[in-house]
Structure formats: C-alpha cells, structure tokens
Write a protein that holds these residues in place. Structure first.
Motif, PDB file in Angstrom:
ATOM      1  N   ARG A  57       0.834  -1.199   0.000  1.00 55.58           N
ATOM      2  CA  ARG A  57       0.000   0.000   0.000  1.00 55.58           C
ATOM      3  C   ARG A  57       0.870   1.252   0.000  1.00 55.58           C
ATOM      4  NH1 ARG A  57      -4.001  -0.163   4.857  1.00 55.58           N
ATOM      5  NH2 ARG A  57      -2.028   0.274   5.878  1.00 55.58           N
ATOM      6  N   ILE A  59       0.167   4.128   1.313  1.00 61.25           N
ATOM      7  CA  ILE A  59       0.137   4.829   2.605  1.00 61.25           C
ATOM      8  C   ILE A  59       1.167   4.284   3.587  1.00 61.25           C
ATOM      9  CG2 ILE A  59      -2.259   5.587   2.403  1.00 61.25           C
ATOM     10  CD1 ILE A  59      -2.964   3.386   4.449  1.00 61.25           C
ATOM     11  N   ASP A  60       1.650   3.084   3.361  1.00 63.76           N
ATOM     12  CA  ASP A  60       2.646   2.500   4.258  1.00 63.76           C
ATOM     13  C   ASP A  60       4.060   2.994   3.966  1.00 63.76           C
ATOM     14  OD1 ASP A  60       0.676   1.030   5.548  1.00 63.76           O
ATOM     15  OD2 ASP A  60       0.908  -0.685   4.208  1.00 63.76           O
ATOM     16  N   ASN A  63       5.083   9.623   4.839  1.00 66.70           N
ATOM     17  CA  ASN A  63       4.752  10.360   6.048  1.00 66.70           C
ATOM     18  C   ASN A  63       4.625  11.825   5.632  1.00 66.70           C
ATOM     19  OD1 ASN A  63       4.289  11.108   8.654  1.00 66.70           O
ATOM     20  ND2 ASN A  63       6.421  11.005   9.290  1.00 66.70           N
ATOM     21  N   SER A  80      -7.685   6.433   0.803  1.00 67.91           N
ATOM     22  CA  SER A  80      -6.886   5.919   1.919  1.00 67.91           C
ATOM     23  C   SER A  80      -5.855   6.953   2.380  1.00 67.91           C
ATOM     24  CB  SER A  80      -6.217   4.590   1.568  1.00 67.91           C
ATOM     25  OG  SER A  80      -5.250   4.745   0.570  1.00 67.91           O
ATOM     26  N   MET A  81      -5.270   7.700   1.455  1.00 64.77           N
ATOM     27  CA  MET A  81      -4.279   8.712   1.811  1.00 64.77           C
ATOM     28  C   MET A  81      -4.936   9.849   2.598  1.00 64.77           C
ATOM     29  SD  MET A  81      -0.952   8.936   1.378  1.00 64.77           S
ATOM     30  CE  MET A  81      -0.539   7.958  -0.048  1.00 64.77           C
ATOM     31  N   ASP A  83      -7.816   9.669   4.279  1.00 65.96           N
ATOM     32  CA  ASP A  83      -8.280   9.122   5.560  1.00 65.96           C
ATOM     33  C   ASP A  83      -7.134   8.957   6.551  1.00 65.96           C
ATOM     34  OD1 ASP A  83     -10.829   9.025   4.507  1.00 65.96           O
ATOM     35  OD2 ASP A  83     -10.851   6.848   4.224  1.00 65.96           O
ATOM     36  N   ALA A  84      -5.994   8.494   6.081  1.00 65.24           N
ATOM     37  CA  ALA A  84      -4.864   8.211   6.967  1.00 65.24           C
ATOM     38  C   ALA A  84      -4.142   9.478   7.426  1.00 65.24           C
ATOM     39  CB  ALA A  84      -3.876   7.269   6.275  1.00 65.24           C
ATOM     40  N   PHE A  85      -4.017  10.459   6.537  1.00 69.99           N
ATOM     41  CA  PHE A  85      -3.171  11.614   6.842  1.00 69.99           C
ATOM     42  C   PHE A  85      -3.883  12.963   6.803  1.00 69.99           C
ATOM     43  CE2 PHE A  85      -0.328   8.374   4.977  1.00 69.99           C
ATOM     44  CZ  PHE A  85       0.482   8.151   6.086  1.00 69.99           C
TER      45      PHE A  85
END
Length: 103
Positions: A57, A59-60, A63, A80-81, A83-85
């Motif tokens: 992924r 996103i992994d 940062n 996903s990007m 949502d995650a950041f």
C-alpha cells in the motif's frame, strides 16, 4: 500508459520552479528510471522516486506533511491517503486546475 500526461508534467515543472518537493510513488513492474528516460522525462525532476511492489500500500511508505498533495488515478488510493493523513488527494484529471498560467 504509453503517453506522457503533459498537464501533469507541467504541474511537476511548476512545483520544481516553486521549490515544492515532488515525490513519485508508483507501482511499476519494469525499471521506472529507464521508462522515464524512454519518455524523455528526467528522473531528476523528482526529489525521490519510490517504486513499490503491487502487493504494498502506498500509505505504508509515506509520512506526508499536512500541506502535502497526493495525486493518483486510483480513487481507493486517494481515499486511503486522505483518511490516513488528512491531506488533499486529487485525481490526475484535476491537476489542470492547479496550473498557474500567469507568466
């Protein structure tokens, strides 16, 4: 994709000229550096090139700063990007709106 997206390339140059870092985060099955060169895109345009296997992924492997912008052709990757950041994520087709055509 066999054709160069000139709009995206213009945006990358705009970022470079404004000293905004550009990171290429891709899942690429062949040698990305060679493929960029074949299309006459200088790998030096990018501050970093991260090439991932299909199974990983995006996103992994990032940062991003809160000011980062993520551009991708996949809605799932963009979602996903964001949502995650909490960063702005846009489709490739939206990049044209970011171009500053003033000279």
């Amino acid at each position: 994709h066999d054709k160069v997206n000139r709009t995206v390339l213009s945006f990358i140059y705009q970022c470079v000229e404004n000293k905004i870092p550009v990171i290429l985060l891709t899942r690429h099955e062949t040698d990305i550096i060679e493929d960029l060169k074949v299309r006459r895109i200088a790998p030096e345009l990018f501050d970093n090139i991260i090439c991932l296997p299909r199974s990983e992924r995006k996103i992994d492997h990032v940062n991003p700063s809160p000011k980062a912008l993520f551009v991708d052709d996949s809605f799932a990757e963009r979602k996903s990007m964001t949502d995650a950041f909490g960063i702005i994520s846009l489709g490739v087709d939206a990049v044209e709106a970011l171009l500053d055509e003033r000279q």
